[in-house]
Design a protein around this motif. Structure first.
Motif, PDB file in Angstrom:
ATOM      1  N   ARG A  57      28.793  43.629  42.660  1.00  0.00           N
ATOM      2  CA  ARG A  57      29.351  41.765  43.070  1.00  0.00           C
ATOM      3  C   ARG A  57      29.483  41.097  41.248  1.00  0.00           C
ATOM      4  O   ARG A  57      29.471  41.651  40.695  1.00  0.00           O
ATOM      5  N   ALA A  58      30.782  40.554  41.595  1.00  0.00           N
ATOM      6  CA  ALA A  58      31.265  40.193  40.551  1.00  0.00           C
ATOM      7  C   ALA A  58      31.627  38.478  40.310  1.00  0.00           C
ATOM      8  O   ALA A  58      32.010  38.705  41.406  1.00  0.00           O
ATOM      9  N   ARG A  59      31.294  38.064  39.963  1.00  0.00           N
ATOM     10  CA  ARG A  59      31.464  35.972  39.972  1.00  0.00           C
ATOM     11  C   ARG A  59      33.148  36.005  38.920  1.00  0.00           C
ATOM     12  O   ARG A  59      33.177  36.484  37.733  1.00  0.00           O
ATOM     13  N   VAL A  60      34.111  35.947  39.628  1.00  0.00           N
ATOM     14  CA  VAL A  60      35.745  36.401  39.122  1.00  0.00           C
ATOM     15  C   VAL A  60      35.875  34.161  39.540  1.00  0.00           C
ATOM     16  O   VAL A  60      36.184  33.990  40.652  1.00  0.00           O
ATOM     17  N   GLY A  61      36.006  33.833  38.122  1.00  0.00           N
ATOM     18  CA  GLY A  61      36.629  32.492  38.329  1.00  0.00           C
ATOM     19  C   GLY A  61      35.190  31.340  39.290  1.00  0.00           C
ATOM     20  O   GLY A  61      34.163  31.544  37.990  1.00  0.00           O
ATOM     21  N   ASP A  62      35.350  30.513  40.329  1.00  0.00           N
ATOM     22  CA  ASP A  62      34.553  30.097  40.959  1.00  0.00           C
ATOM     23  C   ASP A  62      33.672  30.931  42.431  1.00  0.00           C
ATOM     24  O   ASP A  62      32.965  30.256  42.574  1.00  0.00           O
ATOM     25  N   THR A  63      34.217  31.669  42.702  1.00  0.00           N
ATOM     26  CA  THR A  63      33.988  33.131  43.622  1.00  0.00           C
ATOM     27  C   THR A  63      33.586  33.776  43.519  1.00  0.00           C
ATOM     28  O   THR A  63      33.447  34.239  42.174  1.00  0.00           O
ATOM     29  N   THR A  64      32.000  34.196  43.861  1.00  0.00           N
ATOM     30  CA  THR A  64      31.828  35.413  43.348  1.00  0.00           C
ATOM     31  C   THR A  64      32.145  36.636  44.565  1.00  0.00           C
ATOM     32  O   THR A  64      31.931  36.380  46.039  1.00  0.00           O
ATOM     33  N   ARG A  65      32.563  37.668  44.470  1.00  0.00           N
ATOM     34  CA  ARG A  65      33.288  38.498  45.180  1.00  0.00           C
ATOM     35  C   ARG A  65      32.180  39.448  45.021  1.00  0.00           C
ATOM     36  O   ARG A  65      31.552  40.782  44.627  1.00  0.00           O
ATOM     37  N   ILE A  66      31.453  40.390  46.420  1.00  0.00           N
ATOM     38  CA  ILE A  66      31.076  41.352  46.648  1.00  0.00           C
ATOM     39  C   ILE A  66      32.311  42.524  47.268  1.00  0.00           C
ATOM     40  O   ILE A  66      32.506  42.455  48.324  1.00  0.00           O
ATOM     41  N   VAL A  67      31.733  43.656  46.860  1.00  0.00           N
ATOM     42  CA  VAL A  67      32.931  45.312  46.886  1.00  0.00           C
ATOM     43  C   VAL A  67      32.042  46.058  47.477  1.00  0.00           C
ATOM     44  O   VAL A  67      31.384  46.283  46.537  1.00  0.00           O
ATOM     45  N   GLU A  68      32.916  47.126  48.312  1.00  0.00           N
ATOM     46  CA  GLU A  68      32.266  48.013  48.016  1.00  0.00           C
ATOM     47  C   GLU A  68      33.587  49.614  47.075  1.00  0.00           C
ATOM     48  O   GLU A  68      34.360  49.783  47.739  1.00  0.00           O
ATOM     49  N   VAL A  69      32.774  50.059  46.482  1.00  0.00           N
ATOM     50  CA  VAL A  69      33.883  51.404  46.039  1.00  0.00           C
ATOM     51  C   VAL A  69      34.079  52.176  46.990  1.00  0.00           C
ATOM     52  O   VAL A  69      33.310  52.586  47.401  1.00  0.00           O
ATOM     53  N   VAL A  70      35.668  51.990  46.895  1.00  0.00           N
ATOM     54  CA  VAL A  70      36.004  53.592  47.792  1.00  0.00           C
ATOM     55  C   VAL A  70      36.680  54.567  47.360  1.00  0.00           C
ATOM     56  O   VAL A  70      36.739  55.620  47.266  1.00  0.00           O
ATOM     57  N   ARG A  71      37.619  54.247  46.336  1.00  0.00           N
ATOM     58  CA  ARG A  71      37.863  54.711  45.359  1.00  0.00           C
ATOM     59  C   ARG A  71      37.852  54.651  43.875  1.00  0.00           C
ATOM     60  O   ARG A  71      38.239  53.346  43.117  1.00  0.00           O
ATOM     61  N   VAL A  72      37.868  55.203  43.067  1.00  0.00           N
ATOM     62  CA  VAL A  72      37.522  54.958  41.609  1.00  0.00           C
ATOM     63  C   VAL A  72      39.085  55.550  41.011  1.00  0.00           C
ATOM     64  O   VAL A  72      39.696  56.450  40.714  1.00  0.00           O
ATOM     65  N   ILE A  73      39.840  54.573  40.180  1.00  0.00           N
ATOM     66  CA  ILE A  73      40.671  54.465  39.634  1.00  0.00           C
ATOM     67  C   ILE A  73      41.146  53.923  37.689  1.00  0.00           C
ATOM     68  O   ILE A  73      39.728  52.909  37.613  1.00  0.00           O
ATOM     69  N   GLN A  74      41.368  54.328  36.926  1.00  0.00           N
ATOM     70  CA  GLN A  74      40.888  53.516  35.596  1.00  0.00           C
ATOM     71  C   GLN A  74      42.557  53.088  35.397  1.00  0.00           C
ATOM     72  O   GLN A  74      41.687  52.377  33.979  1.00  0.00           O
ATOM     73  N   LYS A  75      43.573  54.008  35.738  1.00  0.00           N
ATOM     74  CA  LYS A  75      44.549  52.526  35.093  1.00  0.00           C
ATOM     75  C   LYS A  75      45.054  51.763  36.217  1.00  0.00           C
ATOM     76  O   LYS A  75      44.811  51.681  37.700  1.00  0.00           O
ATOM     77  N   ARG A  76      45.325  50.377  36.297  1.00  0.00           N
ATOM     78  CA  ARG A  76      46.228  49.267  36.496  1.00  0.00           C
ATOM     79  C   ARG A  76      47.341  50.065  37.673  1.00  0.00           C
ATOM     80  O   ARG A  76      48.376  50.854  37.372  1.00  0.00           O
ATOM     81  N   VAL A  77      47.483  49.447  38.876  1.00  0.00           N
ATOM     82  CA  VAL A  77      48.349  49.626  39.985  1.00  0.00           C
ATOM     83  C   VAL A  77      48.468  48.533  40.610  1.00  0.00           C
ATOM     84  O   VAL A  77      48.178  47.580  40.491  1.00  0.00           O
ATOM     85  N   GLY A  78      49.503  48.224  41.507  1.00  0.00           N
ATOM     86  CA  GLY A  78      50.923  47.945  42.154  1.00  0.00           C
ATOM     87  C   GLY A  78      48.971  46.974  43.414  1.00  0.00           C
ATOM     88  O   GLY A  78      48.221  47.740  43.100  1.00  0.00           O
ATOM     89  N   ALA A  79      49.529  46.242  43.563  1.00  0.00           N
ATOM     90  CA  ALA A  79      48.197  45.205  43.778  1.00  0.00           C
ATOM     91  C   ALA A  79      47.718  45.776  45.602  1.00  0.00           C
ATOM     92  O   ALA A  79      47.162  46.075  46.485  1.00  0.00           O
ATOM     93  N   THR A  80      49.146  46.309  46.566  1.00  0.00           N
ATOM     94  CA  THR A  80      48.769  46.898  47.369  1.00  0.00           C
ATOM     95  C   THR A  80      47.970  48.605  47.163  1.00  0.00           C
ATOM     96  O   THR A  80      46.576  48.806  47.788  1.00  0.00           O
ATOM     97  N   ALA A  81      47.914  48.848  46.284  1.00  0.00           N
ATOM     98  CA  ALA A  81      47.651  50.426  46.195  1.00  0.00           C
ATOM     99  C   ALA A  81      46.313  50.169  45.844  1.00  0.00           C
ATOM    100  O   ALA A  81      44.479  50.958  46.213  1.00  0.00           O
ATOM    101  N   ALA A  82      45.712  48.926  44.370  1.00  0.00           N
ATOM    102  CA  ALA A  82      44.569  48.199  43.847  1.00  0.00           C
ATOM    103  C   ALA A  82      43.273  47.765  45.738  1.00  0.00           C
ATOM    104  O   ALA A  82      42.177  47.931  45.448  1.00  0.00           O
TER     105      ALA A  82
END
Length: 119
Positions: free
Chosen positions: A51-76
């Motif tokens: 659960r992360a507050r990003v800007g004015d909204t709180t996003r709740i996400v479930e981790v599916v895959r762990v990545i360490q390097k920034r990738v394209g938006a579709t891959a992310a």
């Protein structure tokens, strides 16, 4: 790779614009992993709920895959499942045309009837 730092993961999946922003969110108490406050070095693994507050909204996400390097938006987008509830729908607001002046007594009665849900 089974786990990584939460600040690095938030940045890699594009939930935070920069890695220092992700670390600052962790320091400020705006990031929780599995309903526990998370420091920047907290490890995240597949199956964790973030659960992360990003800007004015709180996003709740479930981790599916762990990545360490920034990738394209579709891959992310494939690295997490978004569990954020939809924003509440706001009721429409009665507005008058610009320059229409003050509402007449009849207009006020209609507005009051509309606001209270009367017939």
């Amino acid at each position: 790779m089974e786990s990584t730092r939460v600040d690095r993961w938030l940045w890699a999946v594009r939930l935070a614009k920069t890695r220092p922003d992700a670390a600052a969110a962790c320091r400020g108490g705006h990031v929780r992993v599995n309903d526990r406050p998370a420091k920047a070095a907290t490890a995240v693994a597949p199956g964790d709920r973030v659960r992360a507050r990003v800007g004015d909204t709180t996003r709740i996400v479930e981790v599916v895959r762990v990545i360490q390097k920034r990738v394209g938006a579709t891959a992310a987008a494939e690295c997490f499942i978004d569990r954020t509830p939809p924003p509440p729908v706001e009721a429409p607001v009665a507005r008058r045309d610009r320059g229409a002046g003050r509402p007449t007594k009849r207009d006020r009665r209609l507005l009051d009837r509309w606001r209270t849900g009367g017939a």
